[in-house]
Scaffold this active site. Structure first.
Site, PDB file in Angstrom:
ATOM      1  N   TYR A  23       1.003  -1.174   0.110  1.00 43.42           N
ATOM      2  CA  TYR A  23       0.256  -0.297  -0.263  1.00 43.42           C
ATOM      3  C   TYR A  23       0.865   1.138   0.347  1.00 43.42           C
ATOM      4  CZ  TYR A  23      -3.653   2.965   1.309  1.00 43.42           C
ATOM      5  OH  TYR A  23      -5.112   4.045   1.264  1.00 43.42           O
ATOM      6  N   HIS A 100      -1.216  -3.794  -5.775  1.00 37.43           N
ATOM      7  CA  HIS A 100      -0.502  -3.181  -4.502  1.00 37.43           C
ATOM      8  C   HIS A 100      -2.599  -4.037  -3.780  1.00 37.43           C
ATOM      9  CE1 HIS A 100      -3.379  -0.502  -2.663  1.00 37.43           C
ATOM     10  NE2 HIS A 100      -3.363  -0.077  -3.646  1.00 37.43           N
ATOM     11  N   CYS A 101      -1.288  -5.092  -2.349  1.00 36.44           N
ATOM     12  CA  CYS A 101      -2.242  -5.017  -1.025  1.00 36.44           C
ATOM     13  C   CYS A 101      -1.973  -4.493  -0.344  1.00 36.44           C
ATOM     14  CB  CYS A 101      -2.493  -7.081  -1.439  1.00 36.44           C
ATOM     15  SG  CYS A 101      -0.511  -7.198  -0.840  1.00 36.44           S
ATOM     16  N   LEU A 102      -1.775  -4.609   1.481  1.00 34.61           N
ATOM     17  CA  LEU A 102      -2.057  -4.546   1.937  1.00 34.61           C
ATOM     18  C   LEU A 102      -0.315  -4.210   2.356  1.00 34.61           C
ATOM     19  CD1 LEU A 102      -4.143  -4.850   5.220  1.00 34.61           C
ATOM     20  CD2 LEU A 102      -4.110  -2.863   3.482  1.00 34.61           C
TER      21      LEU A 102
END
Length: 248
Positions: A23, A100-102
């Site tokens: 992120y 993206h992810c976290l």
């Protein structure tokens, strides 16, 4: 003095204009600006907020969010979400794209591993790349099984990015996935060659090479021939007198 360019955590180039990472934080936005992104694909429990939303608005970047819930059975992703993500990524209209992810690890990694299957990577190769971004360096059996069993139907856009199969379809059937082409005309017909023999395409080529060309006219151009004149015969008597004169 300008602030330094800081890429997001676990940032990497996937292919061409496809990027991945965690992120983005405020300190990463100046770096992302240089990528001239069209799309940011967020694989998170909640939609992005704050600076990232303002950044997308300011630079006219499309932000797509696929809600991914917390980890369940060690697999934080469903097949339906993986399919949606892949179809967003391979569409040239969305590129350049940042996925993206976290934390840029498991969720993003599983999507990219499934994308690699579409690119005809082997599962061990795809999971080897997946492993590089894990914090613990260990792939769970559930994650490995998720990628192995990924065999969904993928819609292929009318324009294929060059990094996917070289931008063209020259195979008869994908080895693991079912493909649906939005433009069936992009599928190139291929001719299989029999083992140890010559394929139909080769026969056509050989025929063109071996058969004499039709309706070919050969022109013969007249060339002026210049005949050399033979030297006049010299009388032997005259020659003898000349030699006698030399002796005197």
């Amino acid at each position: 003095m300008l602030p330094p360019l800081i890429p997001p955590f676990r940032y990497a180039i996937v292919e061409g204009e496809v990027y991945r990472g965690a992120y983005p934080k405020s300190r990463n936005l100046r770096f992302l600006k240089r990528l001239h992104l069209k799309t940011i694909l967020s694989l998170c429990p909640n939609p992005p907020a704050g600076d990232l939303v303002d950044f997308c608005k300011e630079y006219n970047i499309k932000n797509i969010t696929l809600q991914v819930n917390k980890v369940k059975d060690n697999v934080p992703l469903s097949y339906s979400k993986a399919i949606q993500a892949i179809q967003i990524i391979i569409d040239p209209e969305n590129q350049p794209i940042y996925v993206h992810c976290l934390d840029g690890a498991n969720v993003t990694g599983l999507v990219i591993a499934c994308l690699r299957k579409l690119q005809m990577w082997s599962v061990p190769s795809a999971m080897g790349e997946f492993l590089r971004f894990l914090r613990g360096g260990v792939i769970s059996s559930e994650e490995n099984e998720f990628v192995e069993k990924f065999s969904a139907e993928i819609e292929i856009p009318c324009t294929i990015p060059t990094w996917l199969w070289g931008g063209r379809v020259d195979f008869v059937k994908h080895p693991t996935l079912k493909l649906k082409f939005l433009d069936p005309g992009i599928v190139q017909k291929t001719t299989k060659k029999p083992v140890g023999g010559v394929g139909e395409g080769d026969r056509d080529l050989l025929g063109n090479l071996l058969e004499p060309p039709a309706n070919v006219t050969t022109e013969y151009r007249e060339v002026d021939v210049i005949e050399e004149e033979e030297p006049e015969a010299v009388s032997m008597t005259v020659l003898a007198l000349a030699l006698e004169g030399l002796k005197d």
